[in-house]
Design a protein around this motif. Sequence first.
Motif: not given
Length: 78
Positions: A6-7, A24-25, A58-59, A64-65
Amino acid sequence: MTLEDLRAQIADVMDLDPADLPDDGNLMDLGLDSMRAMNLAMAWEEQGLDLDFADLGETETLAQLWALIEARQSQSGT
């Protein structure tokens, strides 16, 4: 999908090194605009990931994602 996958995918569309994408950014503050988010959502849909453009809106953060993706993967058994 893993957190590192994902990153890497998000960093790629934002022209960042994955190491420069903190958990957390705020993704929008880091440069994830709506067009890039839409492209990611379409690519993930093609990969069978239950995630859409609204979910990205929403994230705010990678963490969060990722939590949302983990929950969806657990529900679907993948």
